[in-house]
Design an enzyme around this catalytic site. Structure first.
Site, mmCIF file in Angstrom:
data_model
loop_
_atom_site.group_PDB
_atom_site.id
_atom_site.type_symbol
_atom_site.label_atom_id
_atom_site.label_comp_id
_atom_site.label_asym_id
_atom_site.label_seq_id
_atom_site.Cartn_x
_atom_site.Cartn_y
_atom_site.Cartn_z
ATOM 1 N N ASP A 247 -15.777 -29.214 -15.860
ATOM 2 C CA ASP A 247 -16.290 -30.563 -16.112
ATOM 3 C C ASP A 247 -16.397 -30.870 -17.589
ATOM 4 O OD1 ASP A 247 -16.713 -30.986 -13.476
ATOM 5 O OD2 ASP A 247 -18.872 -30.660 -13.523
ATOM 6 N N LYS A 269 -15.262 -35.050 -15.301
ATOM 7 C CA LYS A 269 -16.112 -36.060 -14.659
ATOM 8 C C LYS A 269 -17.115 -36.640 -15.643
ATOM 9 C CE LYS A 269 -17.495 -34.238 -10.640
ATOM 10 N NZ LYS A 269 -18.194 -34.369 -9.368
ATOM 11 N N MET A 382 -29.493 -37.781 -15.603
ATOM 12 C CA MET A 382 -28.660 -38.992 -15.708
ATOM 13 C C MET A 382 -29.533 -40.237 -15.850
ATOM 14 S SD MET A 382 -25.777 -37.989 -12.858
ATOM 15 C CE MET A 382 -26.817 -37.040 -11.748
HETATM 16 N N1 SAH Z 1 -25.671 -29.513 -12.367
HETATM 17 C C1 SAH Z 1 -26.242 -29.946 -13.622
HETATM 18 C C2 SAH Z 1 -26.539 -31.424 -13.629
HETATM 19 C C3 SAH Z 1 -25.320 -32.287 -13.587
HETATM 20 S S1 SAH Z 1 -25.683 -33.981 -13.622
HETATM 21 C C4 SAH Z 1 -27.496 -29.119 -13.911
HETATM 22 O O1 SAH Z 1 -27.978 -28.396 -13.037
HETATM 23 O O2 SAH Z 1 -27.982 -29.181 -15.041
HETATM 24 C C5 SAH Z 1 -25.490 -34.364 -15.315
HETATM 25 C C6 SAH Z 1 -26.825 -34.552 -15.979
HETATM 26 O O3 SAH Z 1 -27.411 -33.295 -16.246
HETATM 27 C C7 SAH Z 1 -26.789 -35.231 -17.329
HETATM 28 O O4 SAH Z 1 -26.718 -36.622 -17.222
HETATM 29 C C8 SAH Z 1 -28.101 -34.807 -17.908
HETATM 30 O O5 SAH Z 1 -29.169 -35.526 -17.350
HETATM 31 C C9 SAH Z 1 -28.206 -33.387 -17.390
HETATM 32 N N2 SAH Z 1 -27.715 -32.402 -18.363
HETATM 33 C C10 SAH Z 1 -26.661 -31.584 -18.239
HETATM 34 N N3 SAH Z 1 -26.569 -30.766 -19.300
HETATM 35 C C11 SAH Z 1 -27.601 -31.078 -20.107
HETATM 36 C C12 SAH Z 1 -28.074 -30.574 -21.347
HETATM 37 N N4 SAH Z 1 -27.466 -29.577 -21.984
HETATM 38 N N5 SAH Z 1 -29.182 -31.131 -21.882
HETATM 39 C C13 SAH Z 1 -29.832 -32.118 -21.259
HETATM 40 N N6 SAH Z 1 -29.426 -32.635 -20.100
HETATM 41 C C14 SAH Z 1 -28.327 -32.113 -19.528
#
Ligand code: SAH
Length: 460
Positions: A247, A269, A382
């Protein structure tokens, strides 16, 4: 390179350790792992050395004898006295031994590396004396990377080498060993099924054919970005993968852990807009697995949190392909760790909820009134673009405007940014500080704040 690494033959050869103290004992401990004959030159031995001599594993020469260095391949000199060290070094060299004088690099022919021992697989790490601490740190990284069983499997492969050379034609050998080390036999061995691994190898030798490799899909959590927040299992899957679909949020550092010849396919994505529609991803990962390839679907954070894992699992199952989830550290955990605010706090926040600012197009928003209850902490994924709406919903549901909210962008990476706000100033803070996605909005509605709020309302 000032020093060139080599592996010395040790079986049946002599190693002389000159010295009776702790340093000599340390070297003896290293040499004990080998099949060398150990001679200890010294009196008043350290208890460990004395034990070795008493058990017969080492021979003690109380003083230098004409035959002390005879046939020695290696000598460690650690008497602590410069003149004695120099004399012993000269004697050992004359006998043809490679010499290491402890703490006197200028007198050494060779240096002992940091060692990761998965006998017969041995990794030696050297820094030419520039940074021993770094050497040890690298060693512990390698220790974590190499499974404790890899040596056992290498030994098994070693026992079958002659049979393979005899029965597998030259042009097929590479494929045979690749299958052995990256395919089912190694995995069976890893899982503790050693006889099954040996049986598979022998069956392939018998028939002269490799079994059709079975495809496999692994939904792997890449964690929040920092490479060292990957799990050991995730690293292993990356190294086993034939093809990796990743991703937008997966850090390039993490991909570096994959095998060099693995295919890497970006499915890019973005929140709300998909470079690859999900159905296409489902289709392609299944198609690759059906070819017998090991597929890693690498997802940021934990695959089971807003990762559309259920669609990929369903696609794999429908095609009869084995599928697994390798959990990862989710962004909320990384954000909480970065700002040192735990996700739950005894007595204040007894419930922890995870929610999203963006749902499937056309769906209603999550019922946020349920999320604003006293005693709850809330990680909103998100949510950056929807901050104003989320703020309004939660306040309308009765959450005090004073609830603390932390906004953490790019948690755990070099681009990490953080701002502290309250529910009442959330949207404005994001705007003012220009905090980018991806970010976690981490809100707490502590019980004490709820109580104070109720009191204030009563007083008014
Ligand atoms: N599966 C992922 C989430 C995917 S949805 C997990 O468990 O973290 C994508 C969202 O994850 C982003 O919009 C943000 O809200 C969050 N996200 C992913 N990586 C991040 C990071 N390094 N710091 C802060 N938020 C993050």
């Amino acid at each position: 390179m000032k020093n060139f690494p080599m592996f010395l033959r040790m079986d049946g050869r002599r190693v002389v350790i000159c010295g009776s103290g702790a340093e000599a004992a340390r070297k003896a401990r290293l040499i004990l792992k080998t099949e060398a004959e150990i001679v200890i030159l010294g009196r008043d031995l350290d208890p460990e050395l004395a034990g070795l001599a008493a058990s017969g594993r080492a021979v003690q020469h109380e003083e230098l004898r004409p035959d002390t260095f005879e046939g020695a391949v290696l000598a460690f000199v650690a008497t602590g006295c410069e003149a004695t060290d120099a004399a012993l070094k000269a004697g050992a060299r004359k006998a043809g031994a490679v010499v290491n004088v402890i703490d006197r690099p200028e007198m050494c022919d060779a240096f002992t590396p940091s060692i990761v021992d998965r006998d017969p697989v041995v990794v030696a790490i050297g820094t030419e004396g520039t940074a021993p601490v770094l050497g040890r740190a690298i060693r512990s990284e390698v220790e974590q990377m190499l499974s404790p069983r890899v040596g056992g499997f290498a030994a098994l492969a070693g026992r079958l080498r002659d049979a393979v050379a005899e029965r597998v034609p030259h042009h097929g050998r590479r494929a045979f060993w690749q299958w052995a080390f990256w395919g089912a036999p190694f995995q069976a061995h890893e899982a503790g099924r050693e006889s099954a691994a040996a049986d598979m190898l022998k069956a392939a030798l018998e028939t002269g054919e490799l079994p059709e490799s079975e495809g496999h899909i692994s939904l792997v959590g890449a964690g929040p970005g920092a490479r060292d927040l990957l799990t050991l299992r995730a690293v292993r899957r990356l190294q086993e993968a034939d093809v990796i679909f990743y991703d937008r949020l997966v850090d390039p550092e993490v991909l570096e852990l994959a095998r060099r010849d693995a295919d890497r396919i970006y499915v890019g994505k973005e929140v709300g807009q998909h470079a690859w529609p999900q159905q296409k991803i489902d289709r392609v990962i299944v198609a690759e697995a059906l070819k017998g390839r090991r597929v890693v679907r690498l997802k940021s954070g934990d695959p089971s949190i807003f990762g559309r894992a259920s669609e990929e699992i369903a696609a794999a199952r429908a095609a009869g392909i084995e599928v697994e989830i390798v959990p990862g550290i989710t962004a909320a955990s990384a954000a909480a760790a970065s700002i040192m605010v735990p996700l739950t706090e005894r007595g204040e926040t007894d419930s922890f909820a995870v929610t999203t600012g963006v749902c499937r197009p056309g769906d209603a928003n999550p019922d946020r009134s349920l999320l604003a209850r006293p005693g709850t902490s809330l990680a909103i994924y998100m949510g950056v673009e929807k901050a104003a709406e989320i703020q309004a919903d939660l306040i309308a549901a009765g959450a005090p405007a004073a609830c603390p909210v932390d906004i953490v962008s790019n948690a755990s990476t070099a681009r990490e940014r953080h701002a502290a706000a309250t529910l009442g100033t959330l949207a404005e803070t994001i705007r003012r500080e220009k905090l980018p996605s991806p970010a976690i909005l981490f809100l707490r509605h502590p019980k004490s704040l709820a109580a104070a709020d109720a009191q204030a309302i009563r007083a008014a």
